[in-house]
Scaffold this active site. Structure first.
Site, PDB file in Angstrom:
ATOM      1  N   GLN A 299     -13.834   7.188   3.145  1.00 49.67           N
ATOM      2  CA  GLN A 299     -14.533   7.912   2.012  1.00 49.67           C
ATOM      3  C   GLN A 299     -15.932   8.205   1.928  1.00 49.67           C
ATOM      4  O   GLN A 299     -16.827   9.183   1.454  1.00 49.67           O
ATOM      5  CB  GLN A 299     -14.088   7.034   0.753  1.00 49.67           C
TER       6      GLN A 299
ATOM      7  N   ALA B 295     -19.870  -1.063   2.153  1.00 48.02           N
ATOM      8  CA  ALA B 295     -21.041  -2.262   2.688  1.00 48.02           C
ATOM      9  C   ALA B 295     -20.799  -3.536   2.046  1.00 48.02           C
ATOM     10  O   ALA B 295     -20.922  -4.633   2.504  1.00 48.02           O
ATOM     11  CB  ALA B 295     -22.209  -1.507   2.630  1.00 48.02           C
TER      12      ALA B 295
ATOM     13  N   CYS C  15     -26.481   1.192   0.155  1.00 46.97           N
ATOM     14  CA  CYS C  15     -26.021   2.511  -0.061  1.00 46.97           C
ATOM     15  C   CYS C  15     -26.743   3.475   0.864  1.00 46.97           C
ATOM     16  O   CYS C  15     -28.187   3.375   0.839  1.00 46.97           O
ATOM     17  CB  CYS C  15     -26.285   2.840  -1.393  1.00 46.97           C
TER      18      CYS C  15
ATOM     19  N   GLU D 231       0.953  -1.028  -0.037  1.00 50.22           N
ATOM     20  CA  GLU D 231      -0.068  -0.060   0.169  1.00 50.22           C
ATOM     21  C   GLU D 231       0.842   1.401   0.088  1.00 50.22           C
ATOM     22  O   GLU D 231       1.898   1.584   0.884  1.00 50.22           O
ATOM     23  CB  GLU D 231      -1.090   0.024   1.259  1.00 50.22           C
TER      24      GLU D 231
ATOM     25  N   ASP E 159     -13.762  -2.639  -4.791  1.00 48.77           N
ATOM     26  CA  ASP E 159     -13.969  -1.817  -6.075  1.00 48.77           C
ATOM     27  C   ASP E 159     -13.225  -2.405  -7.329  1.00 48.77           C
ATOM     28  O   ASP E 159     -13.554  -2.204  -8.541  1.00 48.77           O
ATOM     29  CB  ASP E 159     -13.619  -0.328  -5.870  1.00 48.77           C
TER      30      ASP E 159
ATOM     31  N   LYS F 195     -20.365  -0.749  -5.894  1.00 52.12           N
ATOM     32  CA  LYS F 195     -19.066  -0.754  -5.527  1.00 52.12           C
ATOM     33  C   LYS F 195     -19.145  -0.146  -4.131  1.00 52.12           C
ATOM     34  O   LYS F 195     -19.218   1.373  -4.158  1.00 52.12           O
ATOM     35  CB  LYS F 195     -18.132  -0.430  -6.315  1.00 52.12           C
ATOM     36  N   THR F 196     -19.076  -0.762  -2.930  1.00 55.21           N
ATOM     37  CA  THR F 196     -19.310   0.072  -1.797  1.00 55.21           C
ATOM     38  C   THR F 196     -18.645  -0.515  -0.771  1.00 55.21           C
ATOM     39  O   THR F 196     -18.164  -1.787  -0.783  1.00 55.21           O
ATOM     40  CB  THR F 196     -20.888   0.178  -1.220  1.00 55.21           C
TER      41      THR F 196
ATOM     42  N   CYS G 252     -19.600   3.724  -4.895  1.00 61.63           N
ATOM     43  CA  CYS G 252     -21.105   4.231  -4.104  1.00 61.63           C
ATOM     44  C   CYS G 252     -22.097   5.075  -5.326  1.00 61.63           C
ATOM     45  O   CYS G 252     -21.882   6.221  -5.394  1.00 61.63           O
ATOM     46  CB  CYS G 252     -20.698   5.363  -3.207  1.00 61.63           C
TER      47      CYS G 252
HETATM   48  C1  LIG Z   1     -17.829  10.352  -2.268  1.00 63.26           C
HETATM   49  C2  LIG Z   1     -17.777   8.812  -1.952  1.00 63.26           C
HETATM   50  C3  LIG Z   1     -18.933   8.218  -1.105  1.00 63.26           C
HETATM   51  C4  LIG Z   1     -19.008   7.060  -0.577  1.00 63.26           C
HETATM   52  N1  LIG Z   1     -20.112   6.580   0.053  1.00 63.26           N
HETATM   53  C5  LIG Z   1     -20.183   5.294   0.488  1.00 63.26           C
HETATM   54  C6  LIG Z   1     -21.115   4.723   1.380  1.00 63.26           C
HETATM   55  O1  LIG Z   1     -21.956   5.607   1.898  1.00 63.26           O
HETATM   56  N2  LIG Z   1     -21.142   3.657   1.873  1.00 63.26           N
HETATM   57  C7  LIG Z   1     -20.368   2.780   1.457  1.00 63.26           C
HETATM   58  O2  LIG Z   1     -20.467   1.655   1.862  1.00 63.26           O
HETATM   59  N3  LIG Z   1     -19.269   3.154   0.623  1.00 63.26           N
HETATM   60  C8  LIG Z   1     -19.141   4.222   0.225  1.00 63.26           C
HETATM   61  N4  LIG Z   1     -18.256   4.775  -0.874  1.00 63.26           N
HETATM   62  C9  LIG Z   1     -17.281   3.609  -1.489  1.00 63.26           C
HETATM   63  C10 LIG Z   1     -16.462   3.226  -0.661  1.00 63.26           C
HETATM   64  O3  LIG Z   1     -15.274   3.971  -0.097  1.00 63.26           O
HETATM   65  C11 LIG Z   1     -15.637   2.097  -1.441  1.00 63.26           C
HETATM   66  O4  LIG Z   1     -16.374   1.272  -2.003  1.00 63.26           O
HETATM   67  C12 LIG Z   1     -14.683   1.270  -0.624  1.00 63.26           C
HETATM   68  O5  LIG Z   1     -13.581   2.040   0.092  1.00 63.26           O
HETATM   69  C13 LIG Z   1     -14.000   0.262  -1.560  1.00 63.26           C
HETATM   70  O6  LIG Z   1     -12.613  -0.355  -0.873  1.00 63.26           O
HETATM   71  P1  LIG Z   1     -11.548  -0.916  -1.534  1.00 63.26           P
HETATM   72  O7  LIG Z   1     -10.707  -1.285  -0.540  1.00 63.26           O
HETATM   73  O8  LIG Z   1     -12.178  -1.642  -2.944  1.00 63.26           O
HETATM   74  O9  LIG Z   1     -10.970   0.374  -2.086  1.00 63.26           O
HETATM   75  P2  LIG Z   1     -10.107   1.738  -1.475  1.00 63.26           P
HETATM   76  O10 LIG Z   1     -10.736   1.673  -0.083  1.00 63.26           O
HETATM   77  O11 LIG Z   1     -10.191   2.747  -2.347  1.00 63.26           O
HETATM   78  O12 LIG Z   1      -8.615   1.180  -1.323  1.00 63.26           O
HETATM   79  C14 LIG Z   1      -7.982   1.219  -2.386  1.00 63.26           C
HETATM   80  C15 LIG Z   1      -6.457   1.067  -1.757  1.00 63.26           C
HETATM   81  O13 LIG Z   1      -5.426   0.414  -2.927  1.00 63.26           O
HETATM   82  C16 LIG Z   1      -4.505   1.461  -3.023  1.00 63.26           C
HETATM   83  N5  LIG Z   1      -3.809   1.199  -4.244  1.00 63.26           N
HETATM   84  C17 LIG Z   1      -4.257   2.088  -5.126  1.00 63.26           C
HETATM   85  N6  LIG Z   1      -3.159   1.898  -6.391  1.00 63.26           N
HETATM   86  C18 LIG Z   1      -2.507   0.731  -5.802  1.00 63.26           C
HETATM   87  C19 LIG Z   1      -1.011   0.213  -6.169  1.00 63.26           C
HETATM   88  N7  LIG Z   1      -0.620   0.323  -7.382  1.00 63.26           N
HETATM   89  N8  LIG Z   1      -0.472  -0.885  -5.475  1.00 63.26           N
HETATM   90  C20 LIG Z   1      -0.846  -0.878  -4.282  1.00 63.26           C
HETATM   91  N9  LIG Z   1      -2.021  -0.295  -3.486  1.00 63.26           N
HETATM   92  C21 LIG Z   1      -2.653   0.558  -4.535  1.00 63.26           C
HETATM   93  C22 LIG Z   1      -5.160   2.814  -2.432  1.00 63.26           C
HETATM   94  O14 LIG Z   1      -3.996   3.661  -2.008  1.00 63.26           O
HETATM   95  C23 LIG Z   1      -6.058   2.532  -1.656  1.00 63.26           C
HETATM   96  O15 LIG Z   1      -5.505   2.687  -0.232  1.00 63.26           O
HETATM   97  C24 LIG Z   1     -17.908   6.043  -1.296  1.00 63.26           C
HETATM   98  C25 LIG Z   1     -17.054   6.509  -1.669  1.00 63.26           C
HETATM   99  C26 LIG Z   1     -16.905   7.726  -1.937  1.00 63.26           C
HETATM  100  C27 LIG Z   1     -15.689   8.520  -3.057  1.00 63.26           C
END
Ligand SMILES: Cc1cc2nc3c(=O)[nH]c(=O)nc-3n(C[C@H](O)[C@H](O)[C@H](O)COP(=O)(O)OP(=O)(O)OC[C@H]3O[C@@H](n4cnc5c(N)ncnc54)[C@H](O)[C@@H]3O)c2cc1C
Length: 424
Positions: free
Chosen positions: A59, A336, A368, A51, A325, A333-334, A177
């Site tokens: 977020q 949750a 959501c 990371e 995501d 994609k959330t 989201c």
């Molecule tokens: C405005 C907004 C509102 C939202 N509202 C909601 C809500 O109300 N309810 C809900 O459940 N969800 C909500 N979400 C969505 C939620 O934040 C995401 O779906 C969730 O964070 C997905 O988790 P993830 O680990 O897949 O991605 P992330 O949490 O984004 O984590 C991905 C990680 O990968 C890392 N990364 C990127 N590139 C690389 C690389 N090359 N090598 C290694 N690591 C890397 C990043 O730095 C990051 O830390 C919202 C998002 C936004 C932006």
């Protein structure tokens, strides 16, 4: 004890360090850390998290930040403090995945080998796909809650509004989201109502989608909200360009707009809408290093990690899993959704490590929190195929104050204290 990788001085294109982990997790965001914490709780040793960021963001609260209802600082904590005990944090970014050699190459010149891989690198925000946008973001009334630094600008621009046009966009690609493009719109409309200038404000939703929400039971509630605020919805409209100085946004009609269907050979019509305030949600796709890797789903240019939608195991590489995501899971994609995916992934990964078949199934659950006004929210919960799936013993088809409190206080508490600790 957190084992932290010491930074080494590297020269690109030369391998400066070789590491190996039994399980390597790429991405230490919501999904990566939830999986890491659950693995540690089950006593699994030798787990590494790759990371690059030294900050971890909640977020989901950025919508409230954009509406002045949450402090931006409360959505960020040092990554170091979130890495579960006993997990090695490699502070570096994946640049290339070779699933045949079972190695991940990094930006700083490391090669990290693995026996089992979990890809949780989140989604890429493709701001550059909208002409003129990057130059004007954060200025000229143009903002987006999709970035930590920009969400407070959304609030600043909202406060400058006295009337005119408040324009909200939603792209044709999947986004994180799916409700976020419209939540800030309802909050803006409510803000105008509370400040007494709603009559002078035209609220326009320019969306490349075909409907306000794909789940009929949720759409029914949102249709009433839209009517209450008098929002002008323009579906089949993809934002393609922004001129910040002229304060104009240009949309292109999408392939399923009746006008385009009637003349499919003709160039797609473009419509320019002047605005006073524009909230943009950019097109999104898998991070480029995933798109370019053999893990990507070949059926789409968006490049998601191609996994079985029930077991979360990769379609072609059985020692690879993905969630969140970055994955091809066909649900909204959330965070949750991640909460429900993580235990399935962990159990199936442990089965595969023992030479067994993955047996636990993910049903597509996602939810959501649809904030529809200051102090009002209703929870949209659904499964694969847009099947409405309420789980709470209350009427969740109603906008409620207790649900607003859940969004503002309950869910952030649950995120930091339970989910990231592998306990929810
Ligand atoms: C405005 C907004 C509102 C939202 N509202 C909601 C809500 O109300 N309810 C809900 O459940 N969800 C909500 N979400 C969505 C939620 O934040 C995401 O779906 C969730 O964070 C997905 O988790 P993830 O680990 O897949 O991605 P992330 O949490 O984004 O984590 C991905 C990680 O990968 C890392 N990364 C990127 N590139 C690389 C690389 N090359 N090598 C290694 N690591 C890397 C990043 O730095 C990051 O830390 C919202 C998002 C936004 C932006």
């Amino acid at each position: 004890m957190i084992i932290r990788e010491e930074k080494t001085i590297t020269v690109r294109s030369q391998v400066k360090e070789q590491l190996h982990h039994k399980i390597l997790i790429v991405g230490g965001g919501t999904a990566g850390l939830t999986v890491a914490a659950q693995l540690r709780r089950k006593g699994v040793e030798d787990v590494g998290v790759l990371e690059p960021s030294d900050k971890h963001y909640y977020q989901a609260a950025w919508t409230l930040v954009g509406a002045g209802a949450y402090r931006p600082e409360a959505t960020v904590r040092p990554e170091e403090h979130q890495i579960p005990q006993g997990i090695r944090w490699i502070q570096d970014a994946a640049e290339e995945i070779d699933p045949i050699k079972q190695v991940v190459r990094t930006r700083e010149g490391r090669e990290v080998g693995y026996d089992f891989l979990v890809v949780a690198a989140g989604i890429q925000l493709d701001w550059h796909k909208i002409e003129g946008l990057e130059e004007t973001l954060g200025q000229n009334g143009v903002s987006s809650n999709y970035r930590f630094d920009l969400a407070p600008k959304t609030w600043a621009f909202m406060q400058q509004l006295k009337g005119g046009v408040a324009l909200f966009s939603a792209p044709s690609t999947p986004v994180k989201c799916g409700g976020a493009p419209q939540k800030i719109m309802y909050l803006t409309a409510d803000y105008a109502r509370r400040r007494g200038f709603a009559r002078g404000l035209e609220v326009v939703f320019g969306s490349a989608g075909t409907t306000i929400f794909a789940v009929p039971e949720i759409k029914a509630v949102l249709d009433r909200v839209i009517e209450r605020y008098g929002i002008d919805t323009r579906f089949h409209h993809e934002l393609v360009a922004v001129d910040g100085h002229k304060k104009e946004a240009t949309f292109e009609l999408t392939a399923n707009h009746p006008k385009v269907k009637a003349a499919p050979e003709a160039p797609k019509p473009r419509i320019t809408i002047p605005f006073d305030f524009l909230h943009v949600v950019p097109p999104q796709s898998a991070p480029d290093f995933i798109k370019q890797s053999p893990l990507a789903d070949p059926s789409t240019p968006l490049g998601w990690v191609e996994v079985n939608k029930h077991t979360l195991q990769h379609a072609r590489f059985p020692n690879v899993f993905s969630l969140g995501d970055a994955s091809s899971l066909p649900t909204s994609k959330t965070g949750a959704a991640v909460r429900k995916q993580a235990p399935v992934l962990v159990e199936n990964l442990l089965s595969v490590m023992k030479g067994q078949e993955p047996s636990r199934q993910y049903d597509g659950y996602t939810s959501c929190p649809l904030v529809t006004a200051y102090g009002k929210m209703f929870l949209a919960e659904f499964l694969y195929d847009n099947k409405w799936h309420p789980t709470l013993p209350i009427n969740t088809q109603k906008e409620r104050y207790d649900m607003w409190l859940l969004k503002k206080h309950g869910l952030p508490f649950m995120y930091w204290n339970l989910m990231l600790k592998g306990q929810a």
